[in-house]
Write an enzyme that holds these catalytic residues in place. Structure first.
Site: not given
Ligand code: MN
Length: 429
Positions: A135, A137, A142, A151, A208, A210, A242, A246, A249, A253, A262, A266, A358, A372
């Site tokens: 997968d 990004y 996104h 962040r 997600e 995708e 996907d 959260r 995650q 992560y 994840k 899927t 995503t 989001e």
């Molecule tokens: Mn994904």
């Protein structure tokens, strides 16, 4: 685009607006509900063309396919491995056979009964045995949204992001076909005001939006796929959801990226739309600044694929559209993803699945995840008349649709759908 459109209709009636006219002819794996083994099929309108029967009866006698039995198989891996000349040979033979003025199948009632199955009488299965799933990004919108949320104060994009297609190696064993229920996962989460994690069903389950592609011929271990040859290794595209937890995650992560958040499911759509069918919808991709390193430099082509996400709870009378976006919003294209993936000599194999990440667009209604759309839980979105969501609830069904709009016809993917069901009652602590 007139010369690329087959204006000749099929003798099989296809509704205006159908995702599956003669111009599409996507590939899948099915078996008949009445019984029988899994084999390869092609969809037209509301029918599935039984490729195994056609091949057994000698309909594919071109140089690439004549000595094969790639359609009487429970997966498309062997056909995908043959490469573009074989794919084009099969497509040309099918388009000729299904054309309105070709009597061979049209006027043979016995053959039609064996070759054409109503969609309602078949069960669809995963199109390939997926050896590996990766997968990416690759949507700048996104990645920037997630960067702002997780962040704040830093650059929204990590320093590497415009130099390479960021990705991670996903879990192939839990890729499931559209319609498979998704069990809410348990996991370790760290609540905001706690110092120790606890074990809970995820409270921040998300989708997600995708689009993924299936690898055709692979490469030999140690030999990268040059970007100029990457498209020859891409068979076609499917819709991907996907599913992501959260809260799991966020805690797990660092430092190696997503893991259990994840790996539980899927979902993919059952019909693989080929690059040939998508050719009329090729468009220039977004400008890439700074210029990527030479091994990632390409004609920068993408596809104009309209994408939509709808959510429906058990109390809602109809699905409610919560996102409308487009595949064109991806910054890195599929050829760049594949060239980067194999740069080290890592081998990909026929039937491998590589997903985009995503796909979010520039405006809030174009965001491809609830993370989001509801901005990390701070802006609940309205779904239907009486309900709001920040993350998914048990009983919610998420449906992703995708299609390309041509002049008077549509080449589509159908849908990938999944319903959330409650977590297992208890996990032993
Ligand atoms: Mn994904």
């Amino acid at each position: 685009m007139g010369e690329q459109v087959h204006t000749q209709p099929s003798f099989i009636a296809v509704d205006a607006g159908s995702h599956f006219p003669l111009q599409n002819l996507p590939w899948g794996v099915f078996n008949r509900k009445a019984g029988g083994r899994r084999r390869v099929g092609v969809r037209i309108g509301e029918w599935v063309v039984d490729m195994a029967v056609l091949q057994a009866r000698g309909f594919f006698n071109g140089p690439c396919l004549q000595d094969t039995a790639v359609f009487d198989k429970p997966a498309l891996n062997d056909f995908m491995a043959l490469g573009r000349p074989a794919w084009q040979e099969a497509r040309a033979a099918l388009q000729a056979l299904l054309a309105a003025d070709t009597p061979t199948l049209r006027d043979d009632a016995e053959l039609r009964t064996r070759v054409l199955h109503p969609l309602s009488e078949v069960t669809m299965h995963l199109p390939t045995v997926i050896g590996d799933y990766t997968d990416f990004y690759s949507s700048e919108y996104h990645a920037a949204n997630v960067g702002q949320m997780f962040r704040p104060g830093d650059d929204p994009l990590p320093a590497n992001w415009k130099h390479l297609p960021v990705g991670y190696h996903g879990r192939a064993s839990s890729v499931v076909i559209s319609g498979t229920q998704v069990v809410r996962p348990w996991g370790q989460v760290l609540d905001a005001d706690e110092s120790q994690p606890c074990l809970l069903p995820s409270a921040e389950l998300d989708f997600e939006l995708e689009v993924g592609f299936f690898v055709g011929p692979g490469n030999v271990l140690g030999q990268p796929i040059p970007i100029g040859q990457a498209e020859d290794h891409i068979f076609g595209l499917v819709l991907v959801n996907d599913w992501s937890a959260r809260d799991i995650q966020r805690w797990e992560y660092r430092p190696l990226g997503p893991f259990l958040a994840k790996n539980f499911a899927t979902s993919i759509s059952p019909w693989v739309v080929t690059l040939e069918a998508l050719a009329p919808f090729r468009i220039p991709g977004p400008a890439q600044n700074p210029a990527p390193l030479p091994y990632l430099q390409t004609a920068n082509i993408t596809y104009d694929i309209q994408l939509e996400v709808a959510l429906q709870s058990p109390t809602m009378a109809a699905p409610h559209v919560i996102c409308y976006t487009n595949y064109r919003h991806l910054y890195w294209n599929a050829a760049q993803q594949l060239a980067h993936h194999t740069l080290t000599g890592c081998n990909v194999r026929p039937g491998d699945l590589l997903a985009s990440g995503t796909i979010s667009g520039p405006a809030p209604g174009m965001f491809g995840s609830l993370l989001e759309l509801a901005w990390r839980g701070t802006k609940p979105i309205s779904v239907g008349q009486h309900e709001t969501r920040t993350f998914l609830k048990d009983g919610d069904t998420v449906t992703i649709s995708g299609w390309c709009q041509g002049a008077g016809y549509c080449v589509g993917f159908g849908q990938v759908e999944g319903k959330i069901v409650p977590a297992q009652a208890a996990i032993k602590e």
